[in-house]
Write an enzyme that holds these catalytic residues in place. Structure first.
Site, PDB file in Angstrom:
ATOM      1  N   HIS A   1      46.508  98.100  40.445  1.00 18.33           N
ATOM      2  CA  HIS A   1      47.609  96.953  39.396  1.00 18.33           C
ATOM      3  C   HIS A   1      47.476  97.864  38.167  1.00 18.33           C
ATOM      4  CE1 HIS A   1      49.266  93.614  37.570  1.00 18.33           C
ATOM      5  NE2 HIS A   1      48.238  94.110  36.901  1.00 18.33           N
TER       6      HIS A   1
ATOM      7  N   ASP B   1      49.858  79.897  40.177  1.00 18.38           N
ATOM      8  CA  ASP B   1      50.077  81.061  38.735  1.00 18.38           C
ATOM      9  C   ASP B   1      51.460  81.023  38.741  1.00 18.38           C
ATOM     10  OD1 ASP B   1      49.043  83.573  37.364  1.00 18.38           O
ATOM     11  OD2 ASP B   1      50.465  84.682  38.457  1.00 18.38           O
TER      12      ASP B   1
ATOM     13  N   ARG C   1      52.185  78.176  30.033  1.00 21.97           N
ATOM     14  CA  ARG C   1      51.289  79.172  28.867  1.00 21.97           C
ATOM     15  C   ARG C   1      51.847  79.865  28.109  1.00 21.97           C
ATOM     16  NH1 ARG C   1      48.262  83.015  32.578  1.00 21.97           N
ATOM     17  NH2 ARG C   1      47.478  83.697  30.139  1.00 21.97           N
TER      18      ARG C   1
ATOM     19  N   SER D   1      45.165  85.054  36.632  1.00 26.44           N
ATOM     20  CA  SER D   1      46.260  85.670  36.796  1.00 26.44           C
ATOM     21  C   SER D   1      46.989  86.676  37.414  1.00 26.44           C
ATOM     22  CB  SER D   1      47.577  85.447  36.075  1.00 26.44           C
ATOM     23  OG  SER D   1      48.191  85.645  36.041  1.00 26.44           O
TER      24      SER D   1
ATOM     25  N   LYS E   1      46.923  87.432  42.200  1.00 27.63           N
ATOM     26  CA  LYS E   1      47.974  87.967  43.041  1.00 27.63           C
ATOM     27  C   LYS E   1      47.402  88.964  43.985  1.00 27.63           C
ATOM     28  CE  LYS E   1      51.178  88.114  39.220  1.00 27.63           C
ATOM     29  NZ  LYS E   1      50.598  86.902  38.478  1.00 27.63           N
TER      30      LYS E   1
END
Length: 434
Positions: free
Chosen positions: A82, A161, A168, A183, A187
């Site tokens: 990621h 999320d 947010r 967050s 995932k």
């Protein structure tokens, strides 16, 4: 249990228990807690923070708020990576075929781009016919057979999320390490991989502007991953200039293919080899980092990574002939050259300005509903530390609609800072957080 009592507890700097966090996430996802109360809690968390245990429990609760992928039918260790987002970051599309050629299993769910950062799914969709929506059965089958599949995120992956992030975004509570880390990791954990490699960007084109903040985020995410029983590592890499030379979907795919042919930009390949070496080692602990890098290099020199890219593209409905015929990518035919106004050395290239230039040409989205022109973008001719002469080429702009061309040119000139003194080549890999 009442939400008002939990808001008061966090307001008073007390710790929330796992049971309380589970109640909050489950109830908010179900619509039983109103936005105004969740907003109040988020602001209390923003100011009073969460400790490591609270952050892990928040992540796990968000992970369990929707679907979690069962990848147990995929043989071997499943790896995932990621990136926290950057300009010109096409790392996944270079690294994925290389890892698959080395015998690893990359089962990856990716997102679309928003703002000045690009999305892997958008890049893949610039290849004619490429399908970014796979059924779970097809996804698992492809990873087992080819070692790689990339698909868009499912609609019900960590829905808590999605709801909390939207809140947010409009309540000025985005910049909190626990909220950011939970967050991202909710995932990643829901996606089912055994081993997670995180590329945490730092610099002008990244969400984290300072190395201190990047270290905090990297450490928080690694702790969450390990707390959830996953092998997790983070590499902090610079995003003070775009990664590679190409910014824009089709242009980046062309650079991906060039990289798999052994002609990749130095910084892009350095990051690919670093990330890939740690990912191989996580799946094959007996392999040293040095030998892992040799395996990756061999996948390029022997052509196995390029062949893996072709079969991966074909398997997902794309035209594998793009590897040999770049005209299939429909890159914008009108090219504008941006020339230097002075002589010197490139001291800085403001990444977000280059990303913004590509976005306003049509290469990105300002809103989620915007459509993308896959053929437009920016191709840099200079990188930080390069010498540049007056009237020498700094960058090329690929454009279809010229409505925002003048603004894009202004962005590029503003992005480049040229100084008279020689500049040292920047250090790309800042730190490894294990």
């Amino acid at each position: 249990m009442r939400m008002v009592d939990l808001i008061e507890k966090k307001r008073n700097k007390e710790k929330l228990s796992k049971k309380e966090i589970d109640f909050i996430i489950k109830s908010y996802t179900a619509g039983e807690i109103p936005d105004y109360q969740m907003s109040a809690l988020l602001m209390a968390i923003y100011f009073n923070k969460m400790d490591k245990e609270e952050t892990l429990n928040l992540t796990l609760a968000m992970r369990d708020s929707g679907d979690t992928l069962d990848l147990s039918e995929i043989k071997g260790i499943k790896v995932d990576k990621h990136s926290t987002g950057g300009v010109g970051d096409k790392t996944t599309l270079v690294l994925g075929p290389m890892l698959a050629a080395c015998g690893l299993k990359l089962a990856k769910m990716s997102g679309r781009g928003l703002g000045h950062t690009g999305g892997t799914i958008d890049k893949m969709e610039s290849i004619p016919g490429f399908k970014t929506s796979l059924s779970m059965e097809a996804f698992v089958k492809q990873v087992n057979e080819l070692g790689i599949a990339i698909t868009g995120q499912t609609g019900n992956l960590a829905p808590a999320d999605k709801k909390i992030y939207a809140l947010r975004d409009v309540t000025a509570t985005v910049e909190n390490i626990s909220l950011i880390a939970s967050s991202i990791m909710s995932k990643k954990l829901a996606s089912g991989a055994d081993s997670i490699c995180l590329d945490v960007k730092v610099g002008s084109g990244a969400f984290m502007k300072t190395i201190e903040d990047a270290k905090k985020l990297a450490s928080a995410m690694v702790e969450i991953g390990k707390g959830a029983g996953k092998s997790t590592i983070a590499i902090i890499s610079e995003m003070d200039e775009p990664l590679g030379l190409a910014v824009g979907n089709s242009l980046e795919v062309r650079e991906v293919i060039e990289s798999l042919k052994g002609r990749g930009p130095k910084d892009l390949m350095e990051l690919v080899y670093c990330l890939g070496s740690y990912m191989i080692k996580s799946a094959k602990p007996e392999v040293s980092l040095a030998d892992a890098r040799k395996m990756l290099e061999a996948s390029i020199t022997e052509g196995t990574a390029l062949e893996k890219f072709k079969v991966f593209v074909k398997a997902q409905g794309g035209d594998e002939n793009v590897a040999n015929d770049y005209s299939l990518l429909k890159i914008a035919p009108r090219v504008i050259e941006v020339l230097s106004k002075e002589e010197g050395y490139v001291a800085h290239i403001q990444s977000d300005l280059i990303g913004h230039a590509s976005m306003i040409l049509g290469g990105g989205r300002q809103r989620k509903e915007d459509t993308i022109d896959y053929g437009v973008g920016i191709e840099l001719n200079k990188k930080v530390s390069d010498k540049v002469l007056e009237n020498e080429l700094l960058a090329k702009i690929y454009v279809n609609d010229e409505t925002n061309l003048a603004n894009a040119i202004d962005d590029i000139y503003e992005a480049f800072r040229i100084e008279k003194e020689e500049i040292k080549e920047p250090v790309l890999i800042k730190e490894i957080v294990e």
